[in-house]
Design an enzyme around this catalytic site. Structure first.
Site, PDB file in Angstrom:
ATOM      1  CG  ASP A  99      -1.661   1.219   1.436  1.00  0.00           C
ATOM      2  OD1 ASP A  99      -2.279   1.676   0.461  1.00  0.00           O
ATOM      3  OD2 ASP A  99      -1.630   1.766   2.558  1.00  0.00           O
ATOM      4  CG  ASP A 130      -1.587   7.487   0.425  1.00  0.00           C
ATOM      5  OD1 ASP A 130      -0.478   7.878  -0.005  1.00  0.00           O
ATOM      6  OD2 ASP A 130      -2.654   7.658  -0.188  1.00  0.00           O
TER       7      ASP A 130
HETATM    8 MG   LIG Z   1      -2.934   3.193   3.391  1.00  0.00          MG
END
Ligand SMILES: [Mg+2]
Length: 316
Positions: A8, A10
């Protein structure tokens, strides 16, 4: 086929102040370059999979997103780390930009991005991992057939303890940052790749959930020994191997000493019996010759035995 770690973006690779729309706001989380490098060394492709509904909401364009990702790559490259691919989903059903305002199989928790990457990059999903900070990352990973690691940012207050426990139970492991995730992946890969028969994966310990506290820092030891740390298991195996070799050498040495000692003793007995035979032969009295012959035969037998010991020892 390759294996991959889907990561992922962020709050897993970069800080997440909300929606980033400017490359200038890109800030790598501490130690992520170490994690990415160690995963690459362990044979994994590092692939970012990120939901970017900000595009559908009109907060940034795909071009903005490309520049942001170029900046992420640039900052990683400065530290010697490389991402093999970045997949993003610009769609959202409540989007305000018409072309992006729709459901998409790419949007996590659906596994579309992982499946697309697997097809395009020839990845073996069962050997791959998904690492992310939200439940939807974990779900996407599981639906793609990957093992999963949840990154828990310390001090996170958006979920209650019970929610955290439920979420934590869903992921295979829960860690504080990508550095810890990489260590687990490398460790598990070593273990299942080489020691599967010895250590059932069920016995593997789960890393503790994050504790409350300040912003997570990468393990200081790993920062200092970044290049060596993932090799811990390998080093342990080498040590065991060299210990076994020492034991084998030691036992060979013991056997060698025993043979040498036995040969030496028998050799001395052979000389002693030869001396007795000579003394009888030179002595006086009737019947001395048969006795001398007897001792001479004993001496020959002893000498043969001694030579046998020496030969065995030399051929070892
Ligand atoms: Mg995230």
């Amino acid at each position: 086929m390759s294996k991959a770690v889907f990561i992922d973006r962020d709050n897993t690779i970069i800080e997440d102040p909300g929606y980033i729309s400017d490359p200038g706001a890109v800030k790598l989380l501490p130690g992520v370059e170490l994690a990415i490098k160690s995963l690459a060394r362990a044979g994994f492709k590092n692939i970012v999979c990120t939901n970017q509904s900000g595009v559908a909401r009109g907060m940034l364009t795909e071009d903005d997103l490309e520049s942001i990702h170029a900046e992420v790559r640039r900052q990683l490259a400065d530290k010697g780390a490389h991402l093999d691919a970045i997949y993003y989903c610009p769609f959202h059903p409540q989007g305000t930009i018409e072309q992006y305002a729709r459901e998409s199989d790419l949007r996590k928790p659906k596994p579309g991005m992982l499946l697309r990457a697997a097809e395009e990059l020839d990845l073996e999903l069962a050997q791959s991992w998904m690492v992310g900070d939200s439940a939807r990352d974990i779900e996407a990973g599981q639906r793609a057939g990957c093992r999963t690691i949840r990154v828990r940012i310390a001090g996170e207050t958006s979920t209650t303890t019970s929610e955290r426990n439920v979420d934590a139970a869903q992921a295979d492991f829960t860690v504080r940052n990508l550095v810890e995730a990489a260590k687990i992946i490398v460790r598990e890969t070593d273990r299942t790749g080489t020691w599967e028969a010895v250590t059932p994966s069920a016995a593997v310990a789960t890393a503790p959930p994050s504790s409350q506290g300040r912003f997570p820092q990468p393990d200081a030891r790993l920062s200092e020994e970044g290049d060596d740390a993932p090799m811990d298991d390998h080093r342990v195996r080498l040590e065991i191997l060299s210990h076994l070799r020492r034991l084998v050498r030691h036992s060979e040495l013991e056997e060698f000493s025993f043979l040498k000692l036995a040969g030496g003793i028998v050799q001395m007995l052979a000389l002693l019996t030869l001396l007795i035979a000579v003394l009888y032969f030179l002595g006086s009295g009737s019947g001395r010759v048969p006795v001398a012959t007897f001792w001479a035969l004993i001496s020959v037998a002893m000498q043969t035995m001694a030579l046998t010991f020496f030969t065995i020892q030399r051929n070892k």
